[in-house]
Scaffold this active site. Structure first.
Site, short mmCIF file in Angstrom:
data_model
loop_
_atom_site.label_atom_id
_atom_site.label_comp_id
_atom_site.label_asym_id
_atom_site.label_seq_id
_atom_site.Cartn_x
_atom_site.Cartn_y
_atom_site.Cartn_z
CB SER A 1 -0.90 0.03 1.24
OG SER A 1 -1.78 -1.06 1.24
N GLY B 1 -5.11 -4.50 -9.19
CA GLY B 1 -6.21 -3.54 -9.10
C GLY B 1 -5.75 -2.17 -8.66
CB SER C 1 -12.46 0.58 -4.20
OG SER C 1 -11.07 0.48 -3.93
CB SER C 2 -10.19 3.43 0.16
OG SER C 2 -9.31 2.33 0.08
CD GLN C 3 -6.96 -0.41 -4.35
OE1 GLN C 3 -7.17 -0.66 -5.53
NE2 GLN C 3 -6.51 -1.33 -3.51
CB SER D 1 -11.41 1.47 2.89
OG SER D 1 -11.93 0.19 2.65
CG ASP E 1 -7.06 -6.24 1.47
OD1 ASP E 1 -8.04 -6.64 0.79
OD2 ASP E 1 -6.25 -5.40 1.06
CE LYS F 1 -10.78 -5.83 -1.48
NZ LYS F 1 -9.79 -4.77 -1.30
NE ARG G 1 -4.78 -8.89 0.78
CZ ARG G 1 -3.57 -8.53 1.15
NH1 ARG G 1 -2.84 -9.30 1.92
NH2 ARG G 1 -3.05 -7.38 0.73
#
Length: 417
Positions: free
Chosen positions: A23, A70, A144-146, A172, A297, A324, A373
């Site tokens: 991250s 992603g 999504s925070s992304q 998130s 996650d 995901k 994961r």
């Protein structure tokens, strides 16, 4: 198909050099590039997701293949929108079915030149960079925070800066806070100006040396092994972690304190990388209810851990798990049945287990669904069931390339089948 058969040691006593935080690495690379790219951040993650960003920034080809990353898809979409040139951004077949419309619409509202080359709302994208004015933008807080981080990181490059208002529930949030903190580390002026509004001023980044902290997400699998180890004198030491870390998944240490794992930092100084020692404690809750909205996650890790320790649970805040690398909610239900646990879901954002069991079918092996994961969260279950089989184990390269080497150092025997 490659299969690993795992056999657990009686006891663990090992120091593990964790991978660098994916991250932080991915954010640092984008900010470094936007700052003019004079000093490459140190201790960058060697995982697949970070490698694709490094290669893209280094070579900037006409077609950029970010594979299954992603984070890279979202961050590079925003980055390319403010950089000169035209590029096609593409990825794996799964990536071409992961939605990106919310981010593209937001960037277009700022004036970005982005076209879909195939299906509307999904990659691949053709992006022609240009000067963006910026201004006020409204986006849902439950995406999504992304997406949000991608927009924030280009904020200082916009002539009028960026005011981002998040509507509805905000999920998130620690990842958004991590982005804002890192932007500040590189000289940006970006902060929450109310409970749902973030303001980024048009103040450019500065180039500076930067060292990446190691990965709390990666640490979670060692906590899981400690929690499941039968020998209560086991000890695991993890390097390069910070007390007071800005990583959302540093909540690992708190949740595992409820499941019998004690965290001891080398010193009491916050904000410096140090070695953390994990030991067993007697404290263990009879049931765990937890909202993973800020750290989704970690959900797979705790589903496996709690079931293995016979601790009923209800985990909420899992709405992003369906988009995901795979549909993690369905994948977890299916693979946990192989271990003999009947996990239920509700409303597309909950997983719960009330103790219901079924006949295990361990001989089939745990399928990993091209999702790192899945392999990482299930491997520690070897401390409960010797001879555990993991199918397609190589997926761990997405975030923790040396995982199998590290667990062998810790005494886990691996046979390739």
């Amino acid at each position: 198909m490659v299969k690993y058969k795992l056999t657990a040691p009686d006891r663990i006593d090992q120091t593990i050099c964790l991978p660098a935080s994916k991250s932080i690495s991915n954010r640092a690379l984008i900010i470094y590039a936007l700052s003019g790219g004079k000093q490459v951040p140190e201790n960058l993650s060697n995982c697949d997701d970070t490698e694709v960003i490094i290669n893209a920034l280094r070579h900037m080809p006409d077609e950029i293949d970010i594979k299954a990353a992603g984070t890279a898809m979202r961050f590079m979409t925003a980055y390319l929108s403010v950089m000169p040139g035209t590029h096609v951004l593409t990825g794996t077949e799964r990536m071409k079915h992961r939605p990106i419309g919310v981010l593209v619409n937001a960037l277009k509202a700022l004036g970005a030149n982005i076209e879909y080359t195939a299906e509307e709302g999904y990659p691949p994208l053709r992006i022609t960079g240009c000067t963006l004015k910026g201004g006020e933008l409204e986006v849902p807080g439950n995406i999504s925070s992304q997406y949000i981080s991608a927009l924030l990181m280009i904020g200082p490059m916009l002539s009028e800066g960026l005011t981002l208002q998040l509507t509805g529930d905000i999920i998130s949030r620690p990842y958004i806070d991590l982005t804002l903190w890192m932007m500040g580390e590189f000289g940006a002026d970006a902060e929450w100006t109310s409970g749902d509004t973030i303001t980024v001023k048009p103040k450019p980044y500065i180039s500076r040396p930067y060292i990446i902290e190691n990965d709390w997400s990666g640490a979670s699998y060692w906590y899981e092994m400690m929690a499941l180890s039968k020998d209560t004198t086991s000890e695991i030491r993890l390097t390069g972690l910070m007390d007071g870390s800005k990583q959302g998944d540093s909540v690992t240490r708190y949740i595992f304190s409820l499941l019998g794992v004690k965290t001891i930092f080398e010193t009491k100084k916050e904000g410096i990388s140090q070695t953390v020692t994990l030991k067993r404690s007697r404290r263990c809750v009879p049931r765990l209810d937890y909202d993973f909205v800020n750290s989704p996650d970690l959900a797979q890790t705790f589903v496996v851990t709690c079931a293995a320790k016979n601790i009923p649970f209800r985990f909420t805040g899992l709405q992003t798990l369906k988009i995901k690398e795979t549909d993690r909610i369905e994948a977890m239900k299916r693979e946990m049945r192989k271990l003999g646990y009947v996990i239920n879901d509700k409303n597309g954002n909950e997983l719960y287990w009330d103790g219901e069991r079924c006949e295990p079918t361990l001989e089939q092996g745990i399928d990993t669904y091209e999702d790192h994961r899945m392999a990482l969260a299930f491997a520690p279950y070897v401390f409960v069931a010797d001879g555990l089989i993991i199918n397609n184990p190589q997926v761990v390269t997405k975030s923790y390339p040396l995982f199998w080497d590290d667990i062998q150092k810790a005494g886990v025997k691996i046979e390739e089948e």
